[in-house]
Design a protein around this motif. Structure first.
Motif: not given
Ligand code: DC
Length: 228
Positions: A5-7, A31, A122, A124, A126, A143, A225
C-alpha cells in the motif's frame, strides 16, 4: 505478489505547515491521513487527566497502552479526535497539550507503545502520514517521503497569526523562543529525533503560498498516482 500500500510521509518541525498540507494532500488523493502528533498530544492529555507524572516513562507508556484514541470525520469533513470517548479536538490544539506531547514523546517506552497503532493506519488506497519520524521509524519503507520545513521566524509568524485570529493575545518573541526550544528538544532527543530520512525530498516552504507547497508535495508522487 501483491503491491504494498503506498505511503507518503510528511515530516517536519512544528509550524512548518505539515498538518494543513498533509490533510489537503490526503483529500486530493483520497487517501487515509495519520496525524501522529495528535496521538502524542492525546496521550499527554490522558496522562494529565490521570495525574500521571509526565517524566515517568513507564507510567506514561502504560497510560498510552490503555488510552483509546479514535479519529472520526464529521459531516463537514473535519477531523475530530476522541480520547477515551471524549471529543478532545480543541483541547489537543492548546499549547499545554503540545508541551505535554513534546515531553512524553521523548520517552522510548511511550514511542514503542504507540508503534502498532500508527502502523495500522496503512490502508488502501494509500496513506499520508504526518509527523516527525514517519519516514525514519514508523514507515521506513514508505515509497514517498517529504521533509517539510520553514525558517523558525516564519513558523513563529504563522503561529502568531493563527493565535491572533483566534483572539488569543501573544508575543511574537516569546513564540519564537518557544518554537526554538521545542525544535531543540525534538531534534536533540535520543530516540526518533526530528531529522529527515535519507531518501526524503526536503521542501523549504519559507515564503511559499500553501497552494504551491501542496503542488510541490504532490509532484513527489509518480504521475499515475497524482490527482487529475
Ligand atoms: O505535530 P504536533 O505539533 O502535533 O506534535 C506534538 C509533539 O509530539 C511534538 O512536539 C513532537 C511530538 N511528536 C513526535 O515526537 N513524533 C511524531 N511522529 C509526532 C509528534
Amino acid at each position: 505478489m501483491t503491491k504494498p500500500i503506498p505511503v507518503l510521509t510528511i515530516d517536519g518541525p512544528s509550524g512548518s505547515g505539515k498538518g494543513t498540507i498533509s490533510q489537503a494532500v490526503a483529500k486530493r488523493l483520497q487517501w487515509h491521513y495519520l496525524d501522529s502528533g495528535a496521538i502524542y498530544r492525546a496521550v499527554g492529555l490522558a496522562a494529565a487527566w490521570e495525574s500521571i507524572d509526565l517524566s515517568d516513562p513507564e507510567a506514561v507508556a502504560h497510560c498510552a497502552e490503555r488510552t483509546e484514541i479514535r479519529f472520526e470525520s464529521n459531516d463537514e469533513g473535519e477531523l475530530h479526535v476522541y480520547v477515551n470517548g471524549k471529543d478532545a479536538t480543541r483541547l489537543l490544539r492548546t499549547e499545554t497539550a503540545a508541551a505535554a506531547a513534546s515531553a512524553i514523546a521523548a520517552h522510548p517506552p511511550v514511542r514503542t507503545a504507540l508503534l502498532d497503532l500508527q502502523k495500522r493506519f496503512r490502508q488502501a488506497p494509500g496513506l499520508v502520514a504526518d509527523g516527525r519520524d514517519m519516514g525514519t521509524v514508523i514507515f521506513p519503507d514508505a515509497q514517498y517521503k517529504v521533509f517539510l520545513t520553514a525558517s523558525a521566524e516564519e513558523r513563529a509568524k504563522r503561529r502568531y497569526k493563527q493565535l491572533k485570529d483566534k483572539g488569543v493575545s501573544v508575543n511574537l518573541d516569546s513564540l519564537l523562543h518557544e518554537i526554538a526550544a521545542r525544535d531543540e528538544r525534538d531534534a536533540g532527543r535520543a530516540v526518533a529525533p526530528l531529522k529527515p530520512a535519507e531518501d526524503a525530498v526536503i521542501l523549504d516552504s519559507t515564503g511559499m503560498p500553501i497552494t504551491e507547497v501542496i503542488e510541490r508535495v504532490l509532484a513527489v508522487l509518480p504521475a499515475s498516482l497524482r490527482p487529475r
